[in-house]
Scaffold this active site. Structure first.
Site, PDB file in Angstrom:
ATOM      1  N   ASP A  15      -3.359  -4.585  -9.522  1.00  0.00           N
ATOM      2  CA  ASP A  15      -3.857  -3.441  -9.938  1.00  0.00           C
ATOM      3  C   ASP A  15      -4.628  -2.857 -10.666  1.00  0.00           C
ATOM      4  OD1 ASP A  15      -5.162  -4.207  -7.121  1.00  0.00           O
ATOM      5  OD2 ASP A  15      -4.607  -2.324  -6.487  1.00  0.00           O
ATOM      6  N   ARG A  94       5.488  11.310  -5.517  1.00  0.00           N
ATOM      7  CA  ARG A  94       4.420  10.865  -6.413  1.00  0.00           C
ATOM      8  C   ARG A  94       4.715  12.489  -7.181  1.00  0.00           C
ATOM      9  NH1 ARG A  94       4.853   7.363  -5.545  1.00  0.00           N
ATOM     10  NH2 ARG A  94       3.744   5.194  -5.050  1.00  0.00           N
ATOM     11  N   ASP A 123      -2.181   9.307  -2.182  1.00  0.00           N
ATOM     12  CA  ASP A 123      -1.638   9.216  -3.411  1.00  0.00           C
ATOM     13  C   ASP A 123      -2.386   9.703  -4.482  1.00  0.00           C
ATOM     14  OD1 ASP A 123       0.645   8.288  -2.475  1.00  0.00           O
ATOM     15  OD2 ASP A 123       0.461   6.211  -3.245  1.00  0.00           O
ATOM     16  N   SER A 172       1.015  -4.763   1.002  1.00  0.00           N
ATOM     17  CA  SER A 172       0.827  -3.565  -0.257  1.00  0.00           C
ATOM     18  C   SER A 172       2.614  -3.072   0.084  1.00  0.00           C
ATOM     19  CB  SER A 172      -0.128  -2.908  -0.135  1.00  0.00           C
ATOM     20  OG  SER A 172       0.001  -1.469  -0.991  1.00  0.00           O
TER      21      SER A 172
HETATM   22  N1  ARG Z   1       1.475   6.509   4.446  1.00  0.00           N
HETATM   23  C1  ARG Z   1       2.831   6.979   3.276  1.00  0.00           C
HETATM   24  C2  ARG Z   1       2.476   8.167   2.716  1.00  0.00           C
HETATM   25  O1  ARG Z   1       1.583   8.249   2.247  1.00  0.00           O
HETATM   26  C3  ARG Z   1       3.451   5.736   2.289  1.00  0.00           C
HETATM   27  C4  ARG Z   1       2.088   4.992   1.391  1.00  0.00           C
HETATM   28  C5  ARG Z   1       2.800   4.379   0.429  1.00  0.00           C
HETATM   29  N2  ARG Z   1       1.332   3.250   0.194  1.00  0.00           N
HETATM   30  C6  ARG Z   1       0.985   3.585  -0.589  1.00  0.00           C
HETATM   31  N3  ARG Z   1       0.088   2.569  -1.498  1.00  0.00           N
HETATM   32  N4  ARG Z   1       1.703   3.874  -1.852  1.00  0.00           N
HETATM   33  O2  ARG Z   1       3.182   8.449   1.859  1.00  0.00           O
END
Ligand code: ARG
Length: 393
Positions: A15, A94, A123, A172
């Protein structure tokens, strides 16, 4: 041109790699700068990102944010952080990543930051809250273009980008020091049991997860500082515990999670160290915090976790909650011993100089306070209920 430069938050995957030519062709940027932030993902992922970033972008940076991330994780441990049972590994990372991307964007004098998040997850919200806070314009090609994997592979090949022909697992993965998540493919069906091969940190096969052992975690002011008596920095301690507890199959979560946007998602996580450390920390808190502190802290923890999950740690409430949490943690010093056994971890012993436990008060064998005094207490205890029941008759 004003918008000639863009900084791309870069994982090295398909991606974000496809984003590089897209940012040039579709968005008209002259320079694409990739940034990969190290938060304890596998070394090979970082090296691959670095190799590909250097090859396909105009410039590449790898930034080590592991210390910052560990600092944030220490606060998470103090808060027993979990959202609906999820240990928040992606969520907490993040803002740490975003801050590092902002540093580079400033250094590069770029006005625009791009990321590869889709429009379906959390995210995008977590990243952009930070980027926008520092006044950057945001571009999210994946969200705007609704690309399929086939289209991406085709587009990549047209632009001379090698698409690694890995034995394609249609999952993923998001992985860092604290947790590993596995999503997508057949796992999107909540009635489907995940096959063993989606897991990498935890094993439930009998040969390895059989047997048991006791580990001792030392805490200072709510923060883990030692493992079996050996003082370790956070990075080393978490890494070792992940491997140790993972062998026993500890720290798997298969859950239905409420995303910020409102839909439910089926999530699989692995997080052995997180499970052990939070279990230990909670146990020590039960020894040193008062009943009222424990009760009130639960609400604080829930609020804290929700702010982290939502990517709203810039809210003033977050600072206030942390102030409360830090105050309580002044006494969370001591150790906890835990038994690791067949996928579970249970505290079996603990001690602290700040313990509120008094053996002579509770003991069957010792006499700290004359039991007779309890009679007076008992006369009043439940008085309103007794009156109520009497009136009803
Ligand atoms: N569901 C979790 C979150 O929103 C983990 C997500 C992980 N996946 C990703 N593509 N970042 O924190």
């Amino acid at each position: 041109m004003v918008m000639s430069k863009v900084v791309l938050s870069y994982s090295g995957g398909l991606d974000t790699t496809v984003c590089i030519p897209l940012l040039r062709e579709k968005y008209g940027f002259e320079e694409v700068i990739t940034v990969t932030v190290d938060i304890g993902q596998p070394r090979s992922d970082i090296e691959l990102a670095e190799k590909r970033g250097k090859k396909y972008a105009d410039r590449h940076y790898t930034v080590d944010a592991r210390e910052d991330y560990v600092k944030a994780l220490f606060q998470l441990i103090k808060a027993n952080g979990n959202y609906e049972g999820y240990v928040l590994g992606t969520a907490l990372a993040r803002p740490v990543i975003a801050e590092k991307i902002v540093d580079i964007a400033r250094k590069e004098n770029a006005e625009v930051i791009a990321h590869g998040c889709t429009g379906k997850g959390n995210d995008q919200l977590r990243f952009e809250n930070v980027f926008r806070q520092y006044g950057f314009k945001v571009i999210a090609p994946m969200r705007e273009m609704n690309l399929t994997r086939e289209w991406e592979i085709d587009y990549a090949q047209k632009h001379g980008i090698e698409v690694p022909v890995t034995k394609e697992k249609p999952y993923s993965i998001d992985e860092n020091l604290w947790s590993r998540s596995i999503e997508g493919g057949r796992l999107e069906d909540p009635s489907y049991i995940p096959p063993e091969d989606v897991f990498e940190w935890t094993s439930i096969s009998d040969e390895v997860s059989d047997g048991q052992e006791i580990v001792e975690i030392g805490f200072e002011k709510g923060v883990p500082v030692s493992l079996n008596g050996e003082e370790l920095d956070g990075l080393e301690l978490i890494d070792r515990l992940n491997r140790l507890a993972g062998k026993y199959g500890i720290g798997r979560t298969d859950m239905i999670e409420d995303r910020v946007l409102g839909f439910k998602a089926r999530e699989n996580y692995e997080h052995p160290a997180a499970t052990v450390l939070i279990t230990a920390h909670r146990d020590l808190e039960r020894l040193v915090l008062s009943r009222r502190e424990l009760k009130f802290k639960k609400f604080v923890e829930e609020e804290w976790a929700e702010l982290v999950y939502y990517g709203l740690t810039n809210d003033p409430l977050f600072d206030s909650l942390n102030a409360f949490i830090d105050k309580t943690q002044e006494r969370v010093t001591g150790w906890v011993k835990l038994r690791l056994l067949k996928g579970s971890v249970m505290p079996v012993a603990r001690d602290s100089p700040y313990s509120l436990y008094r053996e002579e008060l509770v003991s069957f064998d010792k006499f700290g306070i004359d039991q007779k005094y309890a009679e007076g207490f008992s006369v009043f205890h439940g008085i309103q209920g007794r009156i109520y029941r009497m009136l009803k008759k």
